[in-house]
Scaffold this motif. Structure first.
Motif, PDB file in Angstrom:
ATOM      1  N   LEU A 162       0.835  -1.421   0.235  1.00 45.59           N
ATOM      2  CA  LEU A 162      -0.018  -0.076   0.064  1.00 45.59           C
ATOM      3  C   LEU A 162       0.753   1.476  -0.013  1.00 45.59           C
ATOM      4  CD1 LEU A 162      -3.094   0.039  -0.026  1.00 45.59           C
ATOM      5  CD2 LEU A 162      -2.208  -2.149   0.397  1.00 45.59           C
ATOM      6  N   ILE A 182     -10.218   1.716  -1.511  1.00 46.40           N
ATOM      7  CA  ILE A 182      -9.117   0.539  -1.643  1.00 46.40           C
ATOM      8  C   ILE A 182      -8.584   0.131  -0.409  1.00 46.40           C
ATOM      9  CG2 ILE A 182      -7.456  -0.788  -3.243  1.00 46.40           C
ATOM     10  CD1 ILE A 182     -10.257   0.076  -4.520  1.00 46.40           C
ATOM     11  N   GLY A 184      -5.964  -3.183   1.453  1.00 41.22           N
ATOM     12  CA  GLY A 184      -5.217  -4.069   1.063  1.00 41.22           C
ATOM     13  C   GLY A 184      -4.137  -4.390   2.185  1.00 41.22           C
ATOM     14  N   THR A 185      -3.166  -5.540   1.915  1.00 46.43           N
ATOM     15  CA  THR A 185      -2.204  -5.782   2.859  1.00 46.43           C
ATOM     16  C   THR A 185      -1.229  -6.764   1.693  1.00 46.43           C
ATOM     17  OG1 THR A 185      -1.523  -6.806   4.777  1.00 46.43           O
ATOM     18  CG2 THR A 185      -3.129  -8.064   3.418  1.00 46.43           C
ATOM     19  N   VAL A 200      -4.927 -12.399   7.637  1.00 47.43           N
ATOM     20  CA  VAL A 200      -5.862 -11.764   6.489  1.00 47.43           C
ATOM     21  C   VAL A 200      -7.307 -11.593   6.762  1.00 47.43           C
ATOM     22  CG1 VAL A 200      -6.487 -12.101   3.928  1.00 47.43           C
ATOM     23  CG2 VAL A 200      -4.287 -12.003   4.511  1.00 47.43           C
ATOM     24  N   THR A 204      -9.511  -8.256   6.661  1.00 49.71           N
ATOM     25  CA  THR A 204     -10.729  -7.884   5.605  1.00 49.71           C
ATOM     26  C   THR A 204     -11.871  -7.305   6.227  1.00 49.71           C
ATOM     27  OG1 THR A 204     -11.528 -10.124   5.644  1.00 49.71           O
ATOM     28  CG2 THR A 204     -10.091  -9.719   3.747  1.00 49.71           C
ATOM     29  N   PHE A 215     -10.318  -5.222  -1.679  1.00 50.15           N
ATOM     30  CA  PHE A 215      -9.359  -5.626  -0.951  1.00 50.15           C
ATOM     31  C   PHE A 215      -8.315  -6.356  -1.792  1.00 50.15           C
ATOM     32  CE2 PHE A 215      -6.744  -7.867   2.159  1.00 50.15           C
ATOM     33  CZ  PHE A 215      -6.777  -7.129   3.156  1.00 50.15           C
ATOM     34  N   LEU A 216      -6.956  -5.927  -1.755  1.00 48.82           N
ATOM     35  CA  LEU A 216      -5.874  -6.297  -2.417  1.00 48.82           C
ATOM     36  C   LEU A 216      -5.246  -7.504  -1.570  1.00 48.82           C
ATOM     37  CD1 LEU A 216      -4.319  -3.111  -4.325  1.00 48.82           C
ATOM     38  CD2 LEU A 216      -5.937  -4.588  -5.205  1.00 48.82           C
ATOM     39  N   VAL A 217      -5.161  -8.485  -1.972  1.00 49.89           N
ATOM     40  CA  VAL A 217      -4.621  -9.701  -1.069  1.00 49.89           C
ATOM     41  C   VAL A 217      -3.478 -10.401  -1.917  1.00 49.89           C
ATOM     42  CG1 VAL A 217      -6.420 -11.401  -1.812  1.00 49.89           C
ATOM     43  CG2 VAL A 217      -5.338 -11.572   0.202  1.00 49.89           C
ATOM     44  N   CYS A 222      -5.233 -16.125  -0.958  1.00 52.80           N
ATOM     45  CA  CYS A 222      -6.655 -16.144  -1.487  1.00 52.80           C
ATOM     46  C   CYS A 222      -7.791 -17.056  -0.459  1.00 52.80           C
ATOM     47  CB  CYS A 222      -6.732 -16.608  -3.107  1.00 52.80           C
ATOM     48  SG  CYS A 222      -6.711 -15.109  -3.943  1.00 52.80           S
ATOM     49  N   LEU A 235     -12.333  -9.146  -3.505  1.00 50.46           N
ATOM     50  CA  LEU A 235     -10.965  -9.706  -3.417  1.00 50.46           C
ATOM     51  C   LEU A 235     -10.389  -9.614  -4.684  1.00 50.46           C
ATOM     52  CD1 LEU A 235     -10.957 -13.095  -1.156  1.00 50.46           C
ATOM     53  CD2 LEU A 235     -10.315 -10.503  -0.265  1.00 50.46           C
ATOM     54  N   ALA A 244      -0.682  -5.341  -9.400  1.00 53.19           N
ATOM     55  CA  ALA A 244      -1.891  -4.474  -8.838  1.00 53.19           C
ATOM     56  C   ALA A 244      -2.085  -3.257  -9.507  1.00 53.19           C
ATOM     57  CB  ALA A 244      -0.900  -4.054  -7.279  1.00 53.19           C
TER      58      ALA A 244
END
Length: 260
Positions: A162, A182, A184-185, A200, A204, A215-217, A222, A235, A244
């Protein structure tokens, strides 16, 4: 001389005493776990708790941004908190909590001071890698462009992705967030490779609580993220910084976005 015979109920009671003792010891014995909860989130395009910009850039033109890029955290019981069996059992049935091996939350040191120093160093390393990855992506000279990252009371490396996205959003003409919230992690290295992190599902939850819709994972996580995904949170799996950025571009344009 005959030995007196014990009645069956008394015999069973006496036999049960050692077992009850073992059960009591198991219930009250300290366990090598921590209890974790959804933590705070911070918009890296905005300001920290002290009112200072999280990202400050000098030596290059910056652009206005829309929307938010929120890094996420977890909060865990302190390293000197004793966790026992009833705590673990209770957390298994609470979606707002997670039982995690203590070593995965506090991977080094026994004292609060040692752990804080480790987390602070991991955050500094993450910020350096995030800056390098962002400037490499933009082909900007790190000797000319200076980036200052400020985020108090947060440790560890999981905000790297991020941070990189935030730097690129400020320095690039493209609007990465596109007006969305947005979250994420993910860790990141100087080459832009995104790495897995812990907690995770809790992150979320924190993202959904703070109004994120995407959410950027890290792709490797996943399945873990899907298992307890809050309703209404989309996701987007990532493995690299450029991936990304491409995914966020597809979100803005209505193109094909990767999914878990």
């Amino acid at each position: 001389m005959r030995t007196p015979r014990l009645s069956r109920p008394l015999y069973l009671s006496l036999c049960a005493l050692p077992l009850l003792g073992l059960l009591a010891a198991a219930v009250f014995a300290p366990l090598p776990f921590s209890i974790a909860f959804p933590g705070s989130t911070t918009d890296v395009l905005g300001k920290d708790k002290g009112g200072e910009p999280v990202i400050t850039v000098t030596g290059a033109k910056t652009y206005p941004t829309r929307g938010q890029l929120r890094m996420t955290t977890i909060t865990a019981t302190s390293p000197d908190t004793t966790v026992r069996l009833p705590d673990v059992v209770g957390s298994w049935f609470d979606k707002g909590e997670a039982v995690m091996p203590r070593d995965s939350v506090y991977p080094v040191g026994d004292s609060v001071k040692e752990i804080r120093e480790y987390n602070d160093e991991a955050m500094r390393d993450s910020q350096s890698a995030a800056t390098a990855a962002a400037l490499n992506h933009l082909k900007l000279d790190p000797e000319k462009v200076k980036v200052d990252l400020r985020l108090a009371d947060v440790g560890g490396p999981s905000a790297g992705l991020l941070f990189s996205l935030g730097i690129i959003d400020k320095l690039g003409a493209d609007d990465l967030a596109g007006g969305r919230v947005i979250a994420g992690t993910g860790t990141i290295d100087a080459a832009g490779k995104v790495g897995a992190v812990g907690g995770v599902p809790l992150k979320t939850q924190a993202a959904k609580r703070d109004k994120a819709t995407v959410f950027l994972v890290p792709k490797a996580e996943c399945s873990e993220a899907e298992a307890e995904l809050p309703s209404g949170l989309r996701l987007v799996p990532v493995t690299t910084l450029s991936g990304a950025i491409d995914a966020l571009g597809a979100l803005r344009s209505g193109g094909k976005v990767p999914s878990c």
